[in-house]
Design an enzyme around this catalytic site. Sequence first.
Site, PDB file in Angstrom:
ATOM      1  N   GLU A 226     -27.622 -10.690  60.450  1.00 38.44           N
ATOM      2  CA  GLU A 226     -27.829  -9.815  59.290  1.00 38.44           C
ATOM      3  C   GLU A 226     -27.730  -8.389  59.806  1.00 38.44           C
ATOM      4  O   GLU A 226     -28.680  -7.872  60.404  1.00 38.44           O
ATOM      5  CB  GLU A 226     -29.208 -10.090  58.655  1.00 38.44           C
ATOM      6  CG  GLU A 226     -29.350 -11.476  58.055  1.00 38.44           C
ATOM      7  CD  GLU A 226     -28.605 -11.610  56.722  1.00 38.44           C
ATOM      8  OE1 GLU A 226     -28.286 -10.593  56.094  1.00 38.44           O
ATOM      9  OE2 GLU A 226     -28.331 -12.765  56.328  1.00 38.44           O
ATOM     10  N   CYS A 260     -31.256  -1.348  54.982  1.00 40.02           N
ATOM     11  CA  CYS A 260     -29.895  -1.783  55.319  1.00 40.02           C
ATOM     12  C   CYS A 260     -28.980  -1.787  54.106  1.00 40.02           C
ATOM     13  O   CYS A 260     -27.770  -1.645  54.243  1.00 40.02           O
ATOM     14  CB  CYS A 260     -29.917  -3.152  55.964  1.00 40.02           C
ATOM     15  SG  CYS A 260     -30.732  -4.381  54.938  1.00 40.02           S
TER      16      CYS A 260
END
Length: 469
Positions: A226, A260
């Site tokens: 990720e 993010c």
Amino acid sequence: DYGSGGTGSMDGDVASGNPYAGLVSRLRAAWLSGKTRPMEYRVAQLEALGRFLDEKKQDILEAAALDMGKPPFEAEFSEIILCKNELHETLNNLGTWMKDEHVDRNLVTRLDSAFIRKDPYGVVLIIAPWNYPIHLLLGPLIGAIAAGNCAIIKPSEMTKNTERLVAEALPTYLDKDCFAVVTAGVEETTRLLENKFDYIFYTGSPSVGRIVMTAAAKHLTPVTLELGGKNPCYVSDTCDVQNVAQRVAWGRFFNVGQTCIAPDYVLCSVEMREKLLPALRKAITDFYGSNPRESPDFGRIVGDKHFQRVQKLLCSGRVAIGGQTDEKERYIAPTVLVDLQPSDPIMQEEIFGPILPIVIVANMDEAIDFINSRERPLVVYAFSSDDKVVNQVLERTSSGGFCGNDTLMHVTLTSLPFGGIGNSGLGMYHGKFTFDTFTHCRGCLHRGMGREALNALRYPPYSQQKMGI
Ligand code: NAD
């Protein structure tokens, strides 16, 4: 300090040069004993994780405030509520998710049993970053437990207070034979990664993602990565400008931009920029008052190194809003930059701070070309009152996820897969996707012992006659 999971034969391990071998083999023995397989066991561990979140809520909020001045509202929403949503979804559906999936059979196997067994991988490693240090650590752990694995979790060493809380308190809730917290910096994590795991789930930067994948490749260990990147946000000429400004400012400045999936930069026409700037100024003032530094709802950059990195990015273009910094407090004001070139430093790396550059494009086609000429992002955002425009951006770009006419909100749906593509990552999770990530789909055929006459057709001696059948 190798964490509170216990390392078993620690001295022997150190002597052998692998400080984590004992811990990994202890967890492997527990996994092989089969104790993590029954549903009741998994449910009990998940419920214990839920109790940790409930009983330590105040401690989690305090640690988040100490680590990065995270406002309690933001911490509760992003660290606790999102985790608990995952937990509820998992506990409500685990029975169904775990069930063998019976599949179609052919003529020969019609009377046999063909099914997909949802097998755990074994001993998994979860490595988390600092920006949402609870959610990004425990979210994957929920899936690892649900799928019947043993797990080592490694929180980020950057958020010391949260790391300490997790290392001290979490093991008192979970089965120590099967779950361990390892506190480790880069050097120790490098050693940890030398061990053979059955799955590695990594969240962090693309550069470290490469290191993790390389270490995993030595053992042929599958990975989920990720990662991050620059998330474009196209704003078309037809939209409710004030609404757009609020939704973009919220997504950009939540957690001081250290998200993010934050919109990293805006792409719009000159005309839209002129409308957006006053709307963004109003949104920022409405959110944080005239001096955001004094706002209880605006946090701080996590550490000095990151502060210096983000501050340097302010040199690109021209400051239109904000721009104030204070190194002592690691404060950077919510900032909007204009007059940028695609080659400016701020347009080269993920910003991960409270700065929103606005890059001018002539139209939607140019915005799409701009997006497609760069690494594939974790998310693409598109704002327009015209659904056709939103759909065009969706249709003609590629990214981990997509959100039209808002920011961050796609992450709140456990029904959506979350993950990157290309430079922004590999694999996906959330809700059932997390369970699936930590599950090996074992294709199983269980035949009856009889009806041997049918099998004779495939046994030697072969003949043309048999081929014809
Ligand atoms: P990072 O890569 O520096 O660190 C993440 C983890 O990796 C930490 O636990 C750290 O101890 C470990 N680590 C660091 N260097 C290592 C090395 N050489 N070998 C082994 N392990 C190492 O990332 P960060 O600064 O903590 O987080 C920010 C990054 O994470 C951003 O790029 C952001 O976009 C990304 N991110 C992605 C997601 C997502 O879900 N895709 C979520 C949050 C953050």
